[in-house]
Each structure stands twice: as C-alpha cells, then as structure tokens.
Design an enzyme around this catalytic site. Structure first.
Site, PDB file in Angstrom:
ATOM      1  N   GLU A   9       0.815  -1.215   0.000  1.00 52.42           N
ATOM      2  CA  GLU A   9       0.000   0.000   0.000  1.00 52.42           C
ATOM      3  C   GLU A   9       0.845   1.259   0.000  1.00 52.42           C
ATOM      4  O   GLU A   9       1.932   1.289   0.562  1.00 52.42           O
ATOM      5  CB  GLU A   9      -0.789   0.081   1.309  1.00 52.42           C
ATOM      6  CG  GLU A   9      -1.887  -0.889   1.447  1.00 52.42           C
ATOM      7  CD  GLU A   9      -2.591  -0.697   2.802  1.00 52.42           C
ATOM      8  OE1 GLU A   9      -3.069  -1.698   3.329  1.00 52.42           O
ATOM      9  OE2 GLU A   9      -2.632   0.433   3.320  1.00 52.42           O
TER      10      GLU A   9
ATOM     11  N   CYS B 168       2.939   8.445   1.460  1.00 49.37           N
ATOM     12  CA  CYS B 168       3.343   7.549   2.540  1.00 49.37           C
ATOM     13  C   CYS B 168       3.634   6.198   1.907  1.00 49.37           C
ATOM     14  O   CYS B 168       2.749   5.592   1.306  1.00 49.37           O
ATOM     15  CB  CYS B 168       2.210   7.445   3.565  1.00 49.37           C
ATOM     16  SG  CYS B 168       2.531   6.226   4.842  1.00 49.37           S
TER      17      CYS B 168
ATOM     18  N   CYS C  22       5.245  -6.911   8.048  1.00 46.37           N
ATOM     19  CA  CYS C  22       6.173  -6.385   9.055  1.00 46.37           C
ATOM     20  C   CYS C  22       6.343  -7.444  10.130  1.00 46.37           C
ATOM     21  O   CYS C  22       5.426  -8.216  10.396  1.00 46.37           O
ATOM     22  CB  CYS C  22       5.591  -5.110   9.679  1.00 46.37           C
ATOM     23  SG  CYS C  22       6.680  -4.317  10.882  1.00 46.37           S
TER      24      CYS C  22
ATOM     25  N   CYS D  17       3.710  -4.907  16.635  1.00 46.77           N
ATOM     26  CA  CYS D  17       2.979  -3.939  17.469  1.00 46.77           C
ATOM     27  C   CYS D  17       1.509  -4.349  17.544  1.00 46.77           C
ATOM     28  O   CYS D  17       0.891  -4.666  16.532  1.00 46.77           O
ATOM     29  CB  CYS D  17       3.116  -2.527  16.898  1.00 46.77           C
ATOM     30  SG  CYS D  17       4.819  -1.952  16.854  1.00 46.77           S
TER      31      CYS D  17
ATOM     32  N   CYS E 113      -1.384  -2.665  15.346  1.00 47.11           N
ATOM     33  CA  CYS E 113      -1.106  -2.398  13.930  1.00 47.11           C
ATOM     34  C   CYS E 113      -1.535  -3.546  13.032  1.00 47.11           C
ATOM     35  O   CYS E 113      -1.276  -4.714  13.329  1.00 47.11           O
ATOM     36  CB  CYS E 113       0.387  -2.130  13.766  1.00 47.11           C
ATOM     37  SG  CYS E 113       0.875  -1.784  12.077  1.00 47.11           S
TER      38      CYS E 113
ATOM     39  N   GLY F 193       5.675  -2.012   7.279  1.00 48.30           N
ATOM     40  CA  GLY F 193       7.081  -2.393   7.385  1.00 48.30           C
ATOM     41  C   GLY F 193       7.853  -1.528   8.352  1.00 48.30           C
ATOM     42  O   GLY F 193       7.425  -0.441   8.718  1.00 48.30           O
ATOM     43  N   GLU F 194       8.995  -2.061   8.780  1.00 54.59           N
ATOM     44  CA  GLU F 194       9.897  -1.297   9.646  1.00 54.59           C
ATOM     45  C   GLU F 194      11.102  -0.909   8.784  1.00 54.59           C
ATOM     46  O   GLU F 194      11.928  -1.768   8.456  1.00 54.59           O
ATOM     47  CB  GLU F 194      10.308  -2.158  10.848  1.00 54.59           C
ATOM     48  CG  GLU F 194      11.455  -1.621  11.686  1.00 54.59           C
ATOM     49  CD  GLU F 194      11.317  -0.152  12.085  1.00 54.59           C
ATOM     50  OE1 GLU F 194      10.266   0.252  12.609  1.00 54.59           O
ATOM     51  OE2 GLU F 194      12.298   0.606  11.868  1.00 54.59           O
TER      52      GLU F 194
ATOM     53  N   SER G 238      10.067   6.744   9.754  1.00 56.82           N
ATOM     54  CA  SER G 238       9.494   6.417  11.060  1.00 56.82           C
ATOM     55  C   SER G 238       9.956   5.036  11.517  1.00 56.82           C
ATOM     56  O   SER G 238       9.934   4.081  10.750  1.00 56.82           O
ATOM     57  CB  SER G 238       7.960   6.436  10.922  1.00 56.82           C
ATOM     58  OG  SER G 238       7.356   6.080  12.130  1.00 56.82           O
TER      59      SER G 238
ATOM     60  N   SER H 230       8.308   5.987  16.985  1.00 54.27           N
ATOM     61  CA  SER H 230       7.006   5.539  17.481  1.00 54.27           C
ATOM     62  C   SER H 230       7.147   5.199  18.950  1.00 54.27           C
ATOM     63  O   SER H 230       7.711   4.174  19.310  1.00 54.27           O
ATOM     64  CB  SER H 230       6.550   4.310  16.694  1.00 54.27           C
ATOM     65  OG  SER H 230       6.388   4.668  15.350  1.00 54.27           O
ATOM     66  N   LEU H 231       6.654   6.084  19.788  1.00 55.00           N
ATOM     67  CA  LEU H 231       6.837   5.946  21.232  1.00 55.00           C
ATOM     68  C   LEU H 231       5.640   5.214  21.848  1.00 55.00           C
ATOM     69  O   LEU H 231       5.776   4.147  22.417  1.00 55.00           O
ATOM     70  CB  LEU H 231       6.983   7.356  21.821  1.00 55.00           C
ATOM     71  CG  LEU H 231       7.724   7.542  23.108  1.00 55.00           C
ATOM     72  CD1 LEU H 231       9.052   6.824  23.123  1.00 55.00           C
ATOM     73  CD2 LEU H 231       7.924   9.043  23.354  1.00 55.00           C
ATOM     74  N   HIS H 232       4.472   5.803  21.744  1.00 54.33           N
ATOM     75  CA  HIS H 232       3.189   5.186  22.109  1.00 54.33           C
ATOM     76  C   HIS H 232       2.989   4.841  23.582  1.00 54.33           C
ATOM     77  O   HIS H 232       1.891   4.427  23.967  1.00 54.33           O
ATOM     78  CB  HIS H 232       2.898   3.948  21.261  1.00 54.33           C
ATOM     79  CG  HIS H 232       2.913   4.201  19.780  1.00 54.33           C
ATOM     80  ND1 HIS H 232       2.398   5.341  19.212  1.00 54.33           N
ATOM     81  CD2 HIS H 232       3.384   3.461  18.751  1.00 54.33           C
ATOM     82  CE1 HIS H 232       2.555   5.287  17.896  1.00 54.33           C
ATOM     83  NE2 HIS H 232       3.153   4.171  17.590  1.00 54.33           N
TER      84      HIS H 232
ATOM     85  N   ASN I 187      -6.237   4.372  15.206  1.00 59.64           N
ATOM     86  CA  ASN I 187      -7.170   3.874  14.205  1.00 59.64           C
ATOM     87  C   ASN I 187      -7.542   2.454  14.579  1.00 59.64           C
ATOM     88  O   ASN I 187      -6.705   1.561  14.496  1.00 59.64           O
ATOM     89  CB  ASN I 187      -6.426   3.820  12.867  1.00 59.64           C
ATOM     90  CG  ASN I 187      -7.064   4.688  11.842  1.00 59.64           C
ATOM     91  OD1 ASN I 187      -8.273   4.700  11.690  1.00 59.64           O
ATOM     92  ND2 ASN I 187      -6.231   5.405  11.118  1.00 59.64           N
TER      93      ASN I 187
ATOM     94  N   CYS J  59      -2.834   1.692   8.758  1.00 60.38           N
ATOM     95  CA  CYS J  59      -1.760   1.045   7.995  1.00 60.38           C
ATOM     96  C   CYS J  59      -2.083  -0.426   7.760  1.00 60.38           C
ATOM     97  O   CYS J  59      -2.425  -1.140   8.680  1.00 60.38           O
ATOM     98  CB  CYS J  59      -0.457   1.060   8.805  1.00 60.38           C
ATOM     99  SG  CYS J  59      -0.112   2.595   9.599  1.00 60.38           S
TER     100      CYS J  59
END
Ligand code: SAH
Length: 346
Positions: free
Chosen positions: A91, A104, A111, A115, A118, A158-159, A190, A213-215, A289, A332
């Site tokens: 995507e 993006c 991935c 997480c 995600c 993906g990372e 990111s 990405s802290l979260h 999301n 995502c």
C-alpha cells in the site's frame, strides 16, 4: 539479473561503459528511469536498441501495477494498492494539503515487529522491498496523480530500519539531483526504535526527519503494546534519539497513538512530559485507528484535548495529527489485508 533502477548514477555509468556504451547514454537512461518515470524500456524514445535489449534480457526492470485505488470524498486522499513483480501487494497513500502533497510508502511486504495495534504486522513480514520498489511507489503515485510529489513519509507497512541497506539506497536515489530530487528535509522515516540502526542512520548524515514511534511513556506499558520494547529499553532508545539530534541537528518527532484506557491518562501525560523534558523534539498525537482484529479503542476527543494541554503546560511541543482519508480504509495495512482476505476467502 541486474536490479537496474536500484543503481546509483555512478554505478549505472560504469555498467554501461563496461557494455561498450557511451557515457551520455547512462545520463539518458537514468533520466528515463528517475525523471521521466518510464514504466519499461519501450517507452524510452532516444535509447538505442542495444540498451533496450540489455534491459529486457539481463535486467529486472521493476514496475508496479495499480490493483486498487480508493479516493476520499472528504479530502481527496488517495490510497493505492499496488502489486509487485512477484504478485505480492503493498500500500501507499497520497495526501494533499494546501500547496504540499505527501506520499506515505511501505518499506516491506508486511512487518515482523508485532505492534499490538497495527494491521501491517498480523501476518508477519513476507519480504523486504528493494530500493527500486520503494522508488516505484513514489513514481507510480506521481504518474497517477499527475502532480509532483513534494514530501515522502516512510510510514507505511514495514519497519524501514529493519530493511536498512535498501532504505539508504532509496533515500539517496529519491533525493538525487539527477533524479526526482526530493529534498532530504522533505523526507521522514518512522521507526519503532531499532537502537543500533538509529545510530547508524545518524552517521549517514542525511538531513531527513526521524520519527520515533513511542506510544507509551514507560517500559512496562510500552512492552505490552510493542514487542521491540522488550529488546531495547526507553533509556537506550532516548539515548539513540539524542545522539541522532547531536549528529544531524535534526529535531526528532515522537509519535504517540492514543488509545482509551491504554496510554491516555493524566499520569501517562505527566510521565511522557518528564521523559521528553529538555529534548529538541515534537510530539505528534495520533487518535488510534481501530483495527478490527484488535480491540484498541480510540481515545475520546476530550481525552485527546486534555492529554495535549497537559503536555503543553509542561512545555512540550505537541500537535494532533490531522486525519486524512478517514472515510477510506484508514489504518496502515488495512487495504492490503482486505485484499488478501478477499483473495483467500473468495
Ligand atoms: N515501523 C515503523 C513505520 C511504520 S508504522 C514505525 O513503527 O514507526 C507508522 C506509524 O503508524 C507508527 O507510528 C505506528 O506505530 C503507527 N500505527 C500503526 N498502526 C496504527 C493504528 N492502528 N493507529 C494509529 N497509528 C498506527
């Protein structure tokens, strides 16, 4: 097979010289691939037959097919589902805001970071994308929209730092003045926080923006939602981020996806403030999301506003991420998942 679109201009030049071609042919070919965005050798008007044959027979000239495109009726955001040469799908999203537009892109098929909130990671990582395939995402979007891409965020599936070598090659090619020439300052990468790779990235001395990405504001909470937090503590991550700033002079963005009852309390906001105190950076609050396979709930508008004002009171730079394309599969990896489900459960 030579992955010809992943070659730098210097590499392409030596390759063509070896084949007995003239140097200026490399300039022409590079421009067909990276400026005129040719989809195949046949589109290249002034390229001699010998080079076209070489491309067809000895190279893998990557190109994406648009499998699906959704257009937001609200803000014109376009979400693309592309198929790669091997049939895998990825995507990319195109967002327009005032005079800017931004793509993006994905860096892997799936991935493996896991997480919890995600959708990209639900079936693990199928494979890394090559530099050429990441370029193709940008090129295909620019061709389809007819508008020059001004910004890039590597924030799709993906990372990116888990595909480090291809990522760096992609960054050098997309910002090359002989190519699409997208300024490094208009590119954001990111990461969920691969500490050694953040340090490597700093040493590349690119002027890109790093987003972390802290979260969650502490290790215990972070470990519950991000498996990578078990490998690297926040202390290590923050030290790598500080190093990134020292070496590049670039302010880091901290992403924080707010989920009701998970990480959106007053105490979380206080802890986050202390964690980031004195750091040259900025927090991007993202209303989470919801992904249907997971039960994370978006924080209420009130909770988001309260969280923001608490950070502000503590002197932290903070914005709430503008949500684009809410009426099309937002999170995502969701469009890809929907496609896979339809394909396998039809
Ligand atoms: N792997 C990288 C980049 C891809 S994810 C990273 O972790 O940063 C891009 C951003 O979207 C990350 O901040 C990620 O945590 C966030 N994200 C993933 N799923 C989300 C969801 N359901 N709602 C809100 N943000 C999400």
């Amino acid at each position: 097979m030579v992955d010809i679109k992943s070659l730098t201009k210097e590499e392409l030049t030596s390759l063509l010289l070896e084949k007995g071609e003239k140097r200026f042919r490399a300039d022409q070919l590079y421009s067909w691939m990276h400026v005129r965005l040719a989809r195949n050798a046949d589109e290249m008007g002034n390229i001699p037959g010998s080079i076209k044959e070489f491309i067809k027979n000895e190279c893998n000239y990557t190109s994406l097919e648009i499998e699906d495109m959704q257009v937001s009726a609200v803000d014109g955001t376009k979400k693309f589902l592309f198929s790669l040469g091997d049939g895998n799908v990825i995507e990319a999203v195109w967002m327009k805001y005032r005079e800017w537009n931004s793509v993006c892109i994905s860096s892997q098929v799936g991935c493996r970071m896991g997480c919890r909130f995600c959708a990209s990671t639900l079936e693990g990582c199928v494979r890394d994308l090559t530099a050429s395939e990441m370029l193709d995402e940008v090129y295909a979007v620019q061709r389809a929209t007819g508008e020059r891409v001004s910004n890039i965020v590597v924030m799709g599936s993906g990372e990116p730092l888990d595909n480090y070598v291809n990522l760096i090659r992609f960054l050098r090619l997309i910002s090359d003045e002989n190519g699409l020439n997208i300024g490094e300052r208009h590119i954001t990468v990111s990461t969920c926080g691969l500490v050694p790779k953040i340090r490597d990235l700093a040493k590349e001395k690119l002027q890109i923006t790093l987003a972390l990405s802290l979260h969650a504001p502490d290790d215990e909470k972070r470990q519950k939602i991000m498996p990578i937090a078990k490998k690297y503590s926040l202390k290590e991550v923050m030290s790598a981020v500080r190093y990134y700033f020292e070496v590049t002079g670039r302010r880091v963005t901290f992403e924080y996806a707010l989920s009701e009852g998970v990480n959106d309390s007053n105490e979380d906001a206080e802890k986050l403030s202390s964690l980031l105190k004195g750091l040259k950076g900025h927090v991007n609050l993202i209303p989470i999301n919801p992904v249907k396979e997971r039960d994370f709930k978006r924080s209420s508008e009130n909770a988001i506003a309260a969280f923001k004002s608490k950070l502000e009171k503590n002197g932290i730079n903070v914005t709430i991420r503008r949500e684009m394309g809410r009426d099309i599969d937002g999170a995502c990896g969701q469009l890809r998942r929907k496609h896979l489900e339809e394909r396998f459960h039809a």
